[in-house]
Enzyme design. Structure first.
Site, mmCIF file in Angstrom:
data_model
loop_
_atom_site.group_PDB
_atom_site.id
_atom_site.type_symbol
_atom_site.label_atom_id
_atom_site.label_comp_id
_atom_site.label_asym_id
_atom_site.label_seq_id
_atom_site.Cartn_x
_atom_site.Cartn_y
_atom_site.Cartn_z
ATOM 1 N N ASN A 157 0.913 -2.875 4.060
ATOM 2 C CA ASN A 157 0.785 -3.662 5.280
ATOM 3 C C ASN A 157 -0.605 -3.690 5.890
ATOM 4 O O ASN A 157 -1.443 -2.841 5.648
ATOM 5 C CB ASN A 157 1.866 -3.283 6.286
ATOM 6 C CG ASN A 157 1.614 -1.987 6.979
ATOM 7 O OD1 ASN A 157 0.559 -1.835 7.558
ATOM 8 N ND2 ASN A 157 2.549 -1.071 6.933
ATOM 9 N N CYS A 158 -0.801 -4.738 6.649
ATOM 10 C CA CYS A 158 -2.084 -5.002 7.290
ATOM 11 C C CYS A 158 -1.911 -5.034 8.802
ATOM 12 O O CYS A 158 -2.505 -5.864 9.468
ATOM 13 C CB CYS A 158 -2.640 -6.328 6.806
ATOM 14 S SG CYS A 158 -2.707 -6.483 5.032
ATOM 15 N N VAL A 159 -1.061 -4.185 9.344
ATOM 16 C CA VAL A 159 -0.938 -4.133 10.800
ATOM 17 C C VAL A 159 -2.131 -3.385 11.359
ATOM 18 O O VAL A 159 -2.970 -2.915 10.617
ATOM 19 C CB VAL A 159 0.368 -3.464 11.280
ATOM 20 C CG1 VAL A 159 1.571 -4.220 10.812
ATOM 21 C CG2 VAL A 159 0.434 -2.028 10.853
#
Lengths: 138, 438
Positions: free
Chosen positions: B251-253
């Site tokens: 993920n790229c949060v």
């Protein structure tokens, strides 16, 4: 796709969504305007399908916001669901408290496209499940 | 003696890494320096279909080096005994892991760096103020910098980048082990059958860990045995499977509170529960659950996770969140539903309380959430000094999450929120921030 028992309405300020999703309503305004419109629809008996705070964005980051709502086909005068209303009111108060709310078109085209696409990607599974995609996901 | 059921035992053989250099052969040298053959490594992780360029660099604690934009951090591990291999379902077969022996390069990390979602990646500074906030300023880092082929979509780029990181981590640990590296310490973790575990320590409260994983959609996903966690219902997993990389980050949060693969592999909540097991609690297991976008999914998963906890018969749940905003709703649903059936909860989260710390910290709240551990305020401002060397790409610092217009000052210093610093407010507690009272 099974015939759905629901009517769906997508409220968004993201033009990228309009080209890809059936029955999406484009609002010219901020993310806060999208939430306010969704809140009014919940008052009118629509249910929330997606969380108004998806995507871990702060109001000072993501200018685009999309919310999917539903209601039972053929059923009129549904009462307001207060749980959904509460989600929207809380989301709205978070946005209202923010020192900066990003405006559509504020970033360079490259960054803006990231935001538009990410908004779509995060909602794409929901669009697919609700049978709202105009063309299949690749 | 253990009677009936499967008895799971995992030995982590940890070899310390105190330095990192390029060289002719990939091996762990006598002085605990990890030497890497760069060409061989790049060949092992190459992906000509997806990458237009791939390069590697090294970053050591104390150097005036900034790594940006950071996507994931991974600890090099390699299974030397037992079924399956690390990162099952990703770069290895889907066989169940979590037993046998796993070799670990303790103190080393693979960092992946790419322009996937420009504004949602992180910063690792190896020295200066920023280094105080990221745990990965203390590791010997091998950084992979990958550029996509033209036309490759974000999610395919993310996947290719993710796989390259896992492959590099496996490569380093495997080569070091095969070249004769020996463990400096051995840690053993056990998880007997559930019936046996439940009968242990009858006087102590039974505690399970409800492990929330980020699953909001493409580029915001986690994987278990290669399955997108968005598509699971909550399930039981052995903590030793987590240590073998059964759960990974995709993920790229925002960088501060995404659980990198490294922190999954080294989850402090699991380690602490083991530490307290048999002393003041009975650690009965781990339940993984998701954080989906639709409210129906949130209701389903929270109800099901609490039902699983009820079926096991736990007295308490430790619940850790990943991310903020939308997952706050999942956190509170998990908490209130558990408390309503008499299961005590402790929540671990971080805060977005504004730069002055005065705003509401979470997007959702409930009176039942009366035992909460915070990992810090992600909106706090820090000023990062100018660095001598940048690994990666700097042009996006202004708009990285937690950065803002004017973040990059003319003198090369950067003013950012903690949000931009990788792992700074880890909701697994894998962080340097703490509080003391006198």
């Amino acid at each position: 796709m099974r015939p759905s028992l629901f009517l769906y309405l997508t409220v968004t300020n993201n033009p990228y969504i309009i080209e890809r999703v059936k029955g999406a309503k484009l609002l010219k305004g901020t993310a806060l305007d999208v939430m306010t419109e969704a809140r009014d629809l919940v008052h009118a008996g629509w249910n929330l399908v997606t969380s108004p705070l998806y995507g871990n964005f702060k109001p000072n980051q993501q200018p685009y916001r999309t919310i999917v709502l539903s209601k039972w086909k053929g059923v009129n005068n549904m009462p307001t669901d207060f749980e959904f209303l509460n989600y929207l009111e809380e989301a709205i108060s978070i946005y209202k408290d923010a020192p900066i709310i990003r405006q559509v078109g504020e970033f360079s085209e490259e960054i803006d496209l990231d935001f538009r696409q990410l908004d779509f990607m995060l909602m794409s599974k929901t669009f697919q499940n609700c049978g709202l995609l105009l063309s299949p996901l690749n | 003696m253990h009677k009936g059921g499967i008895f799971v035992k995992l030995e982590l053989q940890k070899a310390l890494v105190k330095g990192i250099v390029w060289g002719n052969k990939t091996e762990l040298l006598k002085d605990s320096t990890l030497q890497i053959n760069k060409n061989e490594l790049l060949e092992f992780v190459s992906d000509v279909e997806n990458f237009s360029a791939i390069d590697a660099d090294l970053a050591r604690p104390g150097e005036k080096v900034r790594i940006v934009p950071v996507k994931d951090v991974i600890q090099p591990r390699y299974k030397i005994e037992g079924k399956g291999q690390v990162f099952p379902g990703m770069i290895s077969d889907v066989e169940t892991v979590g037993e046998g022996k796993t070799f670990v390069l303790e103190g080393a990390a693979v960092v992946t760096c790419g322009k996937i979602i420009n504004f949602q990646e992180g910063i690792i500074d190896m020295s200066g103020e920023g280094a105080n906030y990221t745990p990965f300023s203390k590791t010997m880092n091998m950084v992979l910098v990958v550029e996509r082929k033209e036309g490759l979509e974000n999610h395919a780029y993310e996947e290719a980048c993710r796989m390259a990181g896992f492959k590099a981590a496996l490569y380093l640990a495997k080569k070091a082990y095969e070249s004769g590296a020996k463990a400096d310490s051995i840690e053993t973790y056990e998880m007997p059958s559930l019936s046996e575990r439940l009968s242990e320590h009858p006087q102590l409260p039974r505690v399970a860990y409800l492990y929330m994983l980020q699953t909001q959609g493409l580029l915001h996903d986690s994987y278990v045995y290669g399955i997108d966690v968005k598509n699971i219902i909550p399930t039981l997993i052995s903590p030793t499977e987590i240590m073998d990389g059964a759960v990974v980050s995709g993920n790229c949060v925002s960088a501060c509170d995404k659980n990198s693969t490294y922190t999954h592999q080294n989850n402090p909540v699991i380690n602490k529960l083991y530490e307290h097991h048999g002393k003041d609690l009975n650690f009965v297991g781990v339940i993984i659950t998701n954080e989906n976008v639709t409210l129906a999914d949130k209701r389903r998963s929270s109800s099901y996770a609490v039902k699983l906890a009820t079926m096991i018969g736990v007295d308490g749940l430790i619940i850790s969140e990943e991310g903020f905003g939308n997952p706050d709703a999942d956190l509170i649903m998990n908490c209130t539903k558990a408390e309503k059936v008499g299961i005590k909860t402790v929540l671990i989260t971080d805060e977005y309380a504004g730069r002055d710390g005065a705003s509401q910290s979470l997007a959702d709240a409930a009176p039942e959430a009366d035992a909460v551990v915070t990992a810090g305020n992600a909106n706090e401002i820090v000023v990062l000094p100018k660095m001598d060397k940048i690994i990666g790409f700097t042009e996006y610092v202004d708009i990285i999450a937690g950065g803002f217009d004017g973040s990059l000052r003319p003198d090369g210093t950067i003013e950012v929120e903690l949000q931009a610093i990788t792992g700074s407010t880890s909701e697994l507690g894998f962080t340097n921030i703490g509080a003391k009272s006198w």
